[in-house]
Design an enzyme around this catalytic site. Structure first.
Site, PDB file in Angstrom:
ATOM      1  N   LYS A 260      -7.929  22.778  17.500  1.00 44.81           N
ATOM      2  CA  LYS A 260      -9.388  22.671  17.313  1.00 44.81           C
ATOM      3  C   LYS A 260      -9.766  22.244  18.799  1.00 44.81           C
ATOM      4  O   LYS A 260      -9.420  21.504  19.234  1.00 44.81           O
ATOM      5  CB  LYS A 260      -9.755  22.058  16.269  1.00 44.81           C
ATOM      6  CG  LYS A 260      -9.470  20.510  16.292  1.00 44.81           C
ATOM      7  CD  LYS A 260     -10.150  19.829  14.996  1.00 44.81           C
ATOM      8  CE  LYS A 260     -10.128  18.563  15.294  1.00 44.81           C
ATOM      9  NZ  LYS A 260      -9.331  17.753  16.242  1.00 44.81           N
TER      10      LYS A 260
ATOM     11  N   TYR B 222     -15.704  16.957  15.112  1.00 48.34           N
ATOM     12  CA  TYR B 222     -15.192  15.940  13.807  1.00 48.34           C
ATOM     13  C   TYR B 222     -16.292  15.684  12.912  1.00 48.34           C
ATOM     14  O   TYR B 222     -16.052  15.617  11.637  1.00 48.34           O
ATOM     15  CB  TYR B 222     -14.627  14.552  14.616  1.00 48.34           C
ATOM     16  CG  TYR B 222     -13.297  14.830  14.950  1.00 48.34           C
ATOM     17  CD1 TYR B 222     -12.044  15.051  14.157  1.00 48.34           C
ATOM     18  CD2 TYR B 222     -13.063  14.680  16.594  1.00 48.34           C
ATOM     19  CE1 TYR B 222     -10.906  14.905  14.734  1.00 48.34           C
ATOM     20  CE2 TYR B 222     -11.894  14.692  16.971  1.00 48.34           C
ATOM     21  CZ  TYR B 222     -10.882  14.823  16.120  1.00 48.34           C
ATOM     22  OH  TYR B 222      -9.374  14.959  16.773  1.00 48.34           O
TER      23      TYR B 222
END
Length: 368
Positions: free
Chosen positions: A136, A221
């Protein structure tokens, strides 16, 4: 010199091999069970610091095995061949890895290269008929993410994203508690992700390779954390950018962004993503009946957390080991984690990041 790898590097305990994690209390019992089922044979593309971390974690896997490498660095390939006993026929460079289509000994490729390379590399892997695991952020914008999802669907291969926190025991327990109603209706989430960026010449500060600055690297995140801790998808975002060093953080590379998200239930999230402040790795969520605080919340080492019921005491297991075990089980048995790790999940985060960047430019509330 600082980097995200330094930010989330923590001393890890010895990894344990176990199947996908839903009930953390079954952790050690699962480790004791022998396994003789299918093994996911993985080639890692990109042999940098994180690729090395994944490779080391996979040594402890039962369901996944490192069998190949793809790199533009011959010296790294030579080192990895020796260290991980990788045969010559499973070694490729960036120009010829399409030949993996002819290699029946590789099932999946884990792409761990700069963000701006993910899309085209993933499409090539899919066309070669191999499952795609992508670090990611999945891509640098939602348009690229949609291309990746489409290519993998057309090739009938899986597209998975490296959301290691979706397998981390304390995080899984918090999600379980939220789903069980132990916090009541979630009301507010706060996410803080930040460290001081060092080397000004690294690829993360190159717009073409990274797609952005702190937001693409660590802000994701807090975006993802808000979604799995609140259990909803945001319907609007607002955002503000602060830049104190325009020489290091050039146009298109964000230094600090504060952003807010609103959710259908009325819950809100307030988050900070920065390359200019240290010691920021914290999630907090409060609901009608209780609360949870996690700090550190996303680092590689042991996650620490507490709720209104007390400390979270699930054991630490190397995140990447759990992730690869879980992804193998997903591919072979269609066993899904509590929160998805597929391309659609990655695309949701990319759409939110696109909206945050747009909100920074316009100064307004951007609907999702």
């Amino acid at each position: 010199m600082g980097s995200r790898r330094d930010f989330i590097e923590k001393m890890s305990l010895t990894a344990l091999s176990l199947p996908i994690l839903y009930a953390p209390t079954s952790l050690f019992a699962a480790c004791e069970e022998p396994y003789d089922g299918p093994v996911l044979r993985v080639a890692i593309m990109g042999l940098g610091s994180y690729g090395t971390r994944v490779a080391k974690a996979m040594v402890d896997c039962k369901r996944a095995k490192l069998v190949g490498v793809i790199s533009g660095s011959p010296s790294k390939v030579t080192k990895w061949k020796s260290e991980y006993h990788i045969p010559d026929k499973n070694c490729y460079d960036y120009t010829d890895f399409d030949r993996i289509k002819e290699n029946p000994d590789i099932d999946a490729v884990y792409i761990i290269t700069p963000n701006g390379l993910h899309c085209e590399q993933a499409i090539r892997v899919a066309k070669a008929g191999k499952h795609v695991i992508c670090e990611k952020p999945m891509a640098i914008n939602a348009d690229e993410g949609e291309r990746m999802v489409k290519a993998c669907k057309e090739a009938k291969v899986k597209l998975l994203v490296g959301y290691r926190m979706h397998y981390e025991p304390k995080t899984v327990e918090v999600i379980r508690m939220r789903k069980a109603g132990e916090f009541g209706q979630p009301k507010f989430f706060q996410g803080q992700s930040g460290f001081v960026m060092g080397n000004p010449n690294q690829w993360r500060l190159d717009k073409e390779l990274s797609g952005g600055g702190a937001m693409m690297d660590i802000g994701i995140y807090s975006i993802n954390g808000a979604r799995y801790m609140l259990g909803e998808e945001p319907i609007w975002v607002t955002a503000q950018e602060t830049k104190t060093d325009p020489v290091k953080f050039k146009e298109g590379i964000d230094e600090t962004i504060t952003f807010q998200m609103g959710f259908p239930s009325g819950a809100v999230a307030s988050c900070l993503s920065t390359y200019a402040m240290n010691h920021l790795d914290r999630f907090y969520m409060t609901g009608e009946k209780g609360w949870v605080e996690m700090q550190p919340s996303t680092g590689y080492g042991p996650i620490k957390g507490r709720t209104h019921k007390g400390e979270l005491n699930q054991p630490h297991v190397t995140h990447q080991t759990l992730q690869m075990e879980g992804m193998a089980q997903l591919i072979f048995e269609d066993v899904q984690p509590l929160v998805p790790v597929d391309g659609e999940e990655g695309l949701r985060d990319l759409k939110i990041i696109d909206a945050i960047f747009h909100a920074v430019k316009t100064g307004g509330k951007v609907p999702l």
